[in-house]
Enzyme design. Structure first.
Site, PDB file in Angstrom:
ATOM      1  N   TYR A   1       0.848  -1.203   0.000  1.00  6.45           N
ATOM      2  CA  TYR A   1       0.000   0.000   0.000  1.00  6.45           C
ATOM      3  C   TYR A   1       0.887   1.259   0.000  1.00  6.45           C
ATOM      4  O   TYR A   1       1.864   1.331   0.758  1.00  6.45           O
ATOM      5  CB  TYR A   1      -0.930  -0.041   1.222  1.00  6.45           C
ATOM      6  CG  TYR A   1      -1.646   1.259   1.455  1.00  6.45           C
ATOM      7  CD1 TYR A   1      -2.429   1.840   0.455  1.00  6.45           C
ATOM      8  CD2 TYR A   1      -1.537   1.933   2.666  1.00  6.45           C
ATOM      9  CE1 TYR A   1      -3.071   3.048   0.658  1.00  6.45           C
ATOM     10  CE2 TYR A   1      -2.190   3.136   2.879  1.00  6.45           C
ATOM     11  CZ  TYR A   1      -2.953   3.687   1.864  1.00  6.45           C
ATOM     12  OH  TYR A   1      -3.588   4.887   2.068  1.00  6.45           O
TER      13      TYR A   1
ATOM     14  N   LYS B   1     -11.268  -1.671   6.195  1.00  7.02           N
ATOM     15  CA  LYS B   1     -11.649  -2.406   4.983  1.00  7.02           C
ATOM     16  C   LYS B   1     -12.658  -3.512   5.305  1.00  7.02           C
ATOM     17  O   LYS B   1     -13.720  -3.234   5.797  1.00  7.02           O
ATOM     18  CB  LYS B   1     -10.393  -2.940   4.297  1.00  7.02           C
ATOM     19  CG  LYS B   1      -9.233  -1.940   4.252  1.00  7.02           C
ATOM     20  CD  LYS B   1      -9.603  -0.641   3.569  1.00  7.02           C
ATOM     21  CE  LYS B   1      -8.384   0.272   3.529  1.00  7.02           C
ATOM     22  NZ  LYS B   1      -8.716   1.663   3.331  1.00  7.02           N
TER      23      LYS B   1
HETATM   24  O1  P1T Z   1      -6.443   3.710   5.791  1.00  5.92           O
HETATM   25  P1  P1T Z   1      -5.917   3.025   7.002  1.00  5.92           P
HETATM   26  O2  P1T Z   1      -6.982   2.410   7.870  1.00  5.92           O
HETATM   27  O3  P1T Z   1      -4.955   3.861   7.788  1.00  5.92           O
HETATM   28  O4  P1T Z   1      -5.085   1.738   6.481  1.00  5.92           O
HETATM   29  C1  P1T Z   1      -3.910   1.842   5.751  1.00  5.92           C
HETATM   30  C2  P1T Z   1      -3.734   0.594   4.918  1.00  5.92           C
HETATM   31  C3  P1T Z   1      -2.893  -0.412   5.383  1.00  5.92           C
HETATM   32  N1  P1T Z   1      -2.714  -1.554   4.706  1.00  5.92           N
HETATM   33  C4  P1T Z   1      -3.347  -1.775   3.534  1.00  5.92           C
HETATM   34  C5  P1T Z   1      -3.105  -3.047   2.795  1.00  5.92           C
HETATM   35  C6  P1T Z   1      -4.209  -0.800   3.007  1.00  5.92           C
HETATM   36  O5  P1T Z   1      -4.829  -1.059   1.842  1.00  5.92           O
HETATM   37  C7  P1T Z   1      -4.406   0.413   3.719  1.00  5.92           C
HETATM   38  C8  P1T Z   1      -5.281   1.502   3.199  1.00  5.92           C
HETATM   39  N2  P1T Z   1      -5.576   1.398   1.847  1.00  5.92           N
HETATM   40  C9  P1T Z   1      -6.367   2.245   1.117  1.00  5.92           C
HETATM   41  C10 P1T Z   1      -6.943   3.340   1.627  1.00  5.92           C
HETATM   42  C11 P1T Z   1      -6.539   1.888  -0.296  1.00  5.92           C
HETATM   43  O6  P1T Z   1      -7.447   2.418  -0.986  1.00  5.92           O
HETATM   44  O7  P1T Z   1      -5.758   1.048  -0.768  1.00  5.92           O
END
Ligand code: P1T
Length: 389
Positions: A107, A204
């Protein structure tokens, strides 16, 4: 009641919500939202179970117990976001001069966090192709502290062999962190495969309805957990009681949602694979996926995320994205509604063009979070948007 022998679906509904939070709380079926920021003591020198909500809160405790149960670990910790969990983890474990190995497809926000640490505390990060465990082994140095993996990765859905990499890492005394956001604990339990620390963006699939930002860490090591708990409190990177309640609620349908996300994703990936305007599809459930067998061996499912390359480039991708009616053009993933986005311009815009090129994130790449709507309606929307380009 111990839920140790109960199945995932049962644990997702019951663990933590057993009406034993506070004295006087006897028979709630649903964990209340405890809003009090502080708790009264009877004696100056006597500590209670709850003292101040940053340190611990009954609604959060219920959720943290459920996190641990679903990932089959001894401990679970809740955080204000996925990145708050990741930052707390780095804060607890990284010292100046340390080295971290990361999958080269992660990410974008995680890579941005690594860059901050590189600037601030002289951390060195090597991003490598972790689909090959010997490439990971070759990158290990005496200063290597962590190996940071996603499997499947965001956004290219690449898979690494968590067990093989964990075995290699432990020979060198290196800890393995797996971000399990894409499959959720319903389809994969990295700690059972040998990973030391499991990280989630709760935002998610776990929360599941695009209305909470949250994070979690699950692990088995008591000493490491105490260190993380200390940092969770010292940094104040905690979730609100209301968000904890929302996640407890969302989790009850995780298994139902994941099954539907997956069956819709498989149908859409197969549709895209046969489409003349699609150059390539990335979905771990397709036999054409290069790590199909590894995915099958370590997880019980493939999840609901699909990426594909549209024929052409940025122009065609943007035209397609802006022509969709049912899919919402938005960052994030894992909610009941289908979301679609352009990684190079959106979720992975925070990393450099060079890093995107190394990871293989092209301007023609589109990432889809397949929701739980009717799959025929979703395919009809994709078809009409392909017709516009
Ligand atoms: O957005 P947050 O709750 O802080 O999570 C970060 C995060 C961590 N790990 C993975 C695999 C992720 O996909 C994400 C956040 N990703 C998005 C916002 C996205 O659209 O891919």
């Amino acid at each position: 009641m111990s839920h140790k022998d109960h199945s995932f679906d049962t644990r997702a509904i019951h663990v933590g919500e057993e009406a034993e939070f506070l004295e006087g709380s006897k028979n709630e079926v649903v964990a209340p939202i405890y809003l009090s920021s502080t708790y009264a003591r009877k004696k100056v020198k006597e500590h209670g179970k709850f003292e101040y909500s940053r340190s611990q809160n009954p609604t959060r405790l219920a959720l943290e117990q459920r996190y641990a149960s679903l990932e089959k670990t001894a401990y679970g910790l809740g955080f204000a976001s996925g990145l708050a969990a990741e930052a707390t983890l780095l804060f607890a474990l990284i010292k100046p001069g340390d080295h971290v190995i990361g999958f080269d497809d992660l990410y974008g926000g995680t890579k941005r966090l690594f860059h901050l640490w590189e600037e601030n505390v002289k951390l060195e990060v090597s991003l490598v192709d972790a689909t090959n465990p010997s490439v990971v082994e070759a990158a290990i140095r005496p200063e290597t502290r962590l190996i940071w993996l996603e499997s499947p990765t965001n956004p290219l859905l690449r898979i690494c062999d968590i067990k093989a990499i964990s075995e290699i890492a432990h020979k060198y005394n290196v800890l393995v962190v797996v971000d399990n956001t894409f499959l959720s604990p319903y389809f994969q339990n990295p700690a059972s495969l040998g990973a030391d620390i499991v990280v989630h963006s709760i935002t998610k699939y776990i929360a599941g309805h695009s209305d909470v930002i949250g994070g979690a860490i699950m692990l088995n090591d008591t000493e490491l957990c105490n260190k993380l708990k200390f940092c969770q409190n010292a940094l104040g990177s905690v979730p609100s009681p209301f968000d904890c309640y929302m996640v407890l609620r969302g989790l009850k349908t995780l298994s139902l949602r994941m099954e539907k996300h997956q069956s819709n994703a498989l149908a859409i990936a197969s549709y895209l694979e046969g489409h003349p305007k699609v150059a390539r599809v990335y979905y771990p459930g397709l036999k054409s996926h290069p790590q199909y067998e590894t995915g099958l061996a370590q997880a019980t499912g493939f999840g609901g995320m699909v990426s594909f390359e549209i024929r052409g480039g940025e122009k065609e991708a943007v035209q397609f994205l802006e022509s969709l009616e049912l899919f919402t053009l938005a960052e994030s993933l894992g909610g009941v509604e289908s979301l679609i986005e352009h990684p190079a311009l959106m979720t992975h815009a925070s990393i450099t063009a060079k890093e995107r090129e190394i990871a293989g994130i092209r301007d023609s790449l589109i990432r889809v979070s397949i929701g739980v709507e009717d799959k025929a309606d979703l395919i009809a929307d994709l078809e009409q948007a392909f017709g516009k380009i």
